[in-house]
Design an enzyme around this catalytic site. Structure first.
Site, PDB file in Angstrom:
ATOM      1  N   HIS A 205       0.789  -1.229   0.000  1.00  0.00           N
ATOM      2  CA  HIS A 205       0.000   0.000   0.000  1.00  0.00           C
ATOM      3  C   HIS A 205       0.818   1.274   0.000  1.00  0.00           C
ATOM      4  O   HIS A 205       0.268   2.352  -0.123  1.00  0.00           O
ATOM      5  CB  HIS A 205      -0.955   0.030   1.195  1.00  0.00           C
ATOM      6  CG  HIS A 205      -0.266   0.364   2.481  1.00  0.00           C
ATOM      7  ND1 HIS A 205       0.474  -0.543   3.187  1.00  0.00           N
ATOM      8  CD2 HIS A 205      -0.171   1.530   3.157  1.00  0.00           C
ATOM      9  CE1 HIS A 205       0.978   0.041   4.256  1.00  0.00           C
ATOM     10  NE2 HIS A 205       0.615   1.300   4.269  1.00  0.00           N
TER      11      HIS A 205
HETATM   12  C1  UD1 Z   1      -2.341   5.796   5.534  1.00  0.00           C
HETATM   13  C2  UD1 Z   1      -1.081   6.259   6.251  1.00  0.00           C
HETATM   14  C3  UD1 Z   1      -0.028   5.166   6.193  1.00  0.00           C
HETATM   15  C4  UD1 Z   1      -0.576   3.858   6.701  1.00  0.00           C
HETATM   16  C5  UD1 Z   1      -1.819   3.508   5.906  1.00  0.00           C
HETATM   17  C6  UD1 Z   1      -2.435   2.219   6.332  1.00  0.00           C
HETATM   18  C7  UD1 Z   1      -0.557   8.649   6.139  1.00  0.00           C
HETATM   19  C8  UD1 Z   1       0.335   9.655   5.527  1.00  0.00           C
HETATM   20  N1  UD1 Z   1      -0.500   7.417   5.607  1.00  0.00           N
HETATM   21  O1  UD1 Z   1      -2.038   5.631   4.159  1.00  0.00           O
HETATM   22  O2  UD1 Z   1       1.068   5.548   6.992  1.00  0.00           O
HETATM   23  O3  UD1 Z   1       0.396   2.857   6.555  1.00  0.00           O
HETATM   24  O4  UD1 Z   1      -2.770   4.580   6.101  1.00  0.00           O
HETATM   25  O5  UD1 Z   1      -3.539   1.932   5.568  1.00  0.00           O
HETATM   26  O6  UD1 Z   1      -1.254   8.956   7.070  1.00  0.00           O
HETATM   27  N2  UD1 Z   1      -9.362   5.123   1.124  1.00  0.00           N
HETATM   28  C9  UD1 Z   1     -10.566   4.515   1.059  1.00  0.00           C
HETATM   29  N3  UD1 Z   1     -11.169   4.156   2.232  1.00  0.00           N
HETATM   30  C10 UD1 Z   1     -10.615   4.397   3.440  1.00  0.00           C
HETATM   31  C11 UD1 Z   1      -9.373   5.043   3.483  1.00  0.00           C
HETATM   32  C12 UD1 Z   1      -8.749   5.386   2.329  1.00  0.00           C
HETATM   33  O7  UD1 Z   1     -11.101   4.272  -0.008  1.00  0.00           O
HETATM   34  O8  UD1 Z   1     -11.226   4.046   4.470  1.00  0.00           O
HETATM   35  C13 UD1 Z   1      -8.652   5.474  -0.135  1.00  0.00           C
HETATM   36  C14 UD1 Z   1      -8.896   6.891  -0.557  1.00  0.00           C
HETATM   37  O9  UD1 Z   1      -9.008   6.905  -1.925  1.00  0.00           O
HETATM   38  C15 UD1 Z   1      -7.624   7.591  -0.169  1.00  0.00           C
HETATM   39  C16 UD1 Z   1      -6.587   6.498  -0.290  1.00  0.00           C
HETATM   40  O10 UD1 Z   1      -7.279   5.297   0.040  1.00  0.00           O
HETATM   41  O11 UD1 Z   1      -7.364   8.684  -0.980  1.00  0.00           O
HETATM   42  C17 UD1 Z   1      -5.421   6.679   0.609  1.00  0.00           C
HETATM   43  O12 UD1 Z   1      -5.853   6.889   1.965  1.00  0.00           O
HETATM   44  P1  UD1 Z   1      -4.972   7.813   2.955  1.00  0.00           P
HETATM   45  O13 UD1 Z   1      -5.587   7.830   4.301  1.00  0.00           O
HETATM   46  O14 UD1 Z   1      -4.697   9.115   2.309  1.00  0.00           O
HETATM   47  O15 UD1 Z   1      -3.589   7.094   3.006  1.00  0.00           O
HETATM   48  P2  UD1 Z   1      -3.190   5.540   3.068  1.00  0.00           P
HETATM   49  O16 UD1 Z   1      -2.539   5.183   1.800  1.00  0.00           O
HETATM   50  O17 UD1 Z   1      -4.310   4.691   3.550  1.00  0.00           O
END
Ligand code: UD1
Length: 357
Positions: A205
């Site tokens: 991820h």
């Molecule tokens: C975040 C953390 C990372 C952690 C990871 C675990 C930061 C900078 N990064 O990254 O350290 O290892 O979580 O998962 O805080 N999305 C969904 N549903 C959700 C959450 C996210 O669809 O419930 C999608 C969205 O499109 C979003 C993307 O995933 O834009 C990324 O989510 P985001 O919270 O920005 O970062 P992670 O890659 O999950």
């Protein structure tokens, strides 16, 4: 004593759980639980609260996704009135996600001291958003709770006063040990038709791996080779699902693609896997405790004890190197490693002891 405890993203939930259990057991200390809403999908959030018996958050800030600046700023804006209203003695943040730095910064600016659980870890790679979050959160925290000796050394080098640094062990391992029996009973192996045969687990991820099509293609090429030798379960993170659009995963019959899994199912798979391939931080620690070989698909780790003492190997992103490391691990009878000191299920108790002293 009143604490505000913050949880935002999936890897926070298994760290907050044992803190909440411990606080609930003690008299004279109360916690007000804030969920920032950084992760919000049922399978990325609510499922963990249910399975880990984390109390329902007292407040959900509902920030959702966004750019780093937008997400961090939104958490800060919505967290500030909560701190003003609750007037806690301390704010407790865990891990290294955007919610961690956002809430820590908000609290200190209001004069509320911050406790950082999982302080001191350093990858020394400032292109990782988490590394920036770690450095900044540690710089403004009052109590720094550390999982492994490298963290103590890193903080000392950064000039943090020794009396603020506490080597307490690993709250994520508290949760792992507390849930071992329950996770053993998960039916996920039968559900995925993996009973009685060896399998691997893959998770991916990190933006550096999944958002770069060239890197992702290389990792998939390696997995394409390995899935011919060993079925590989691949629970796909929402970020990764987007990045995989257009990839023909059906051409890999040995790759078992699933939705993000709950904690108990995932721990069952990790514990019984022949091999784990991952770019996660926490999984390096969990496989170390479970004694399962782990190949980390990154060029660095902020958790060096998992290599020095545990079962982790840093293999980078070169497809040939990944395949060779996996084949070597599969040819060896078992992983030999040991469980780091203080990863004993008592970290949350040590933390609450310090906070309530
Ligand atoms: C975040 C953390 C990372 C952690 C990871 C675990 C930061 C900078 N990064 O990254 O350290 O290892 O979580 O998962 O805080 N999305 C969904 N549903 C959700 C959450 C996210 O669809 O419930 C999608 C969205 O499109 C979003 C993307 O995933 O834009 C990324 O989510 P985001 O919270 O920005 O970062 P992670 O890659 O999950």
């Amino acid at each position: 004593m009143k604490l505000v405890v913050v949880a935002g993203a999936r890897p926070n939930f298994m760290k907050v759980a044992p803190l909440m259990w411990e606080i609930e057991r003690r008299a004279g200390i109360d916690a007000y639980l804030v969920h920032t809403g950084q992760h919000y999908d049922e399978r990325m959030s609510k499922l963990f609260f249910d399975e880990l018996k984390i109390p329902r958050p007292d407040m959900d800030l509902g920030v959702g996704s966004g750019s780093h600046a937008v997400q961090t700023a939104e958490v800060m804006k919505r967290f500030e009135p909560v701190v003003l209203e609750q007037r806690p003695d301390a704010v407790v943040v865990v891990g290294d996600v955007n919610s961690t730095i956002a809430c820590a910064l908000t609290a200190v600016k209001l004069g509320v001291p911050v406790a950082h659980v999982e302080a001191g870890l350093r990858s020394f790679d400032r292109t990782m958003p988490e590394e920036i979050n770690r450095i900044l959160t540690d710089a403004i925290s009052h109590w720094l709770f550390v999982t492994e000796p490298s963290g103590v050394a890193n903080l000392r080098r950064e000039g943090v006063a020794a009396d603020r640094v506490f080597l307490v062990g690993n709250v994520m391992i508290d949760t792992l040990l507390a849930c071992r029996e329950l996770s053993r009973r998960s039916s996920i192996r039968e559900d995925l038709h993996l009973t009685g045969r060896p399998f691997g687990v893959l998770t991916l991820h990190r933006p550096a791996n999944v958002d770069d099509p060239g890197v992702l293609a290389g990792v998939l090429a390696a997995i394409g080779r390995l899935q011919c030798e060993l079925p590989i379960v691949f629970p796909v993170h929402p970020r990764t699902r987007k990045a995989l659009q257009g990839q023909n995963l059906a051409a890999m019959p040995g790759l078992i693609v699933t939705e993000p899994l709950g904690y108990l199912d995932f721990m069952k798979l990790l514990a019984e896997a022949r091999l784990v391939l991952t770019d996660s931080g926490g999984i390096q620690e969990e496989t170390t405790v479970l004694g399962v070989p782990c190949l980390t698909l990154r060029n660095n780790t902020e958790r060096p004890i998992t290599i020095a003492q545990g079962t982790n190997h840093l293999v980078g992103l070169d497809p040939q190197r990944i395949v060779a490391a996996a084949q070597k691990a599969l040819s060896e009878p078992s992983a030999n490693g040991r469980v780091p000191d203080l990863w004993d299920g008592r970290a949350a108790a040590r933390i609450v002891d310090v906070l309530s002293a």
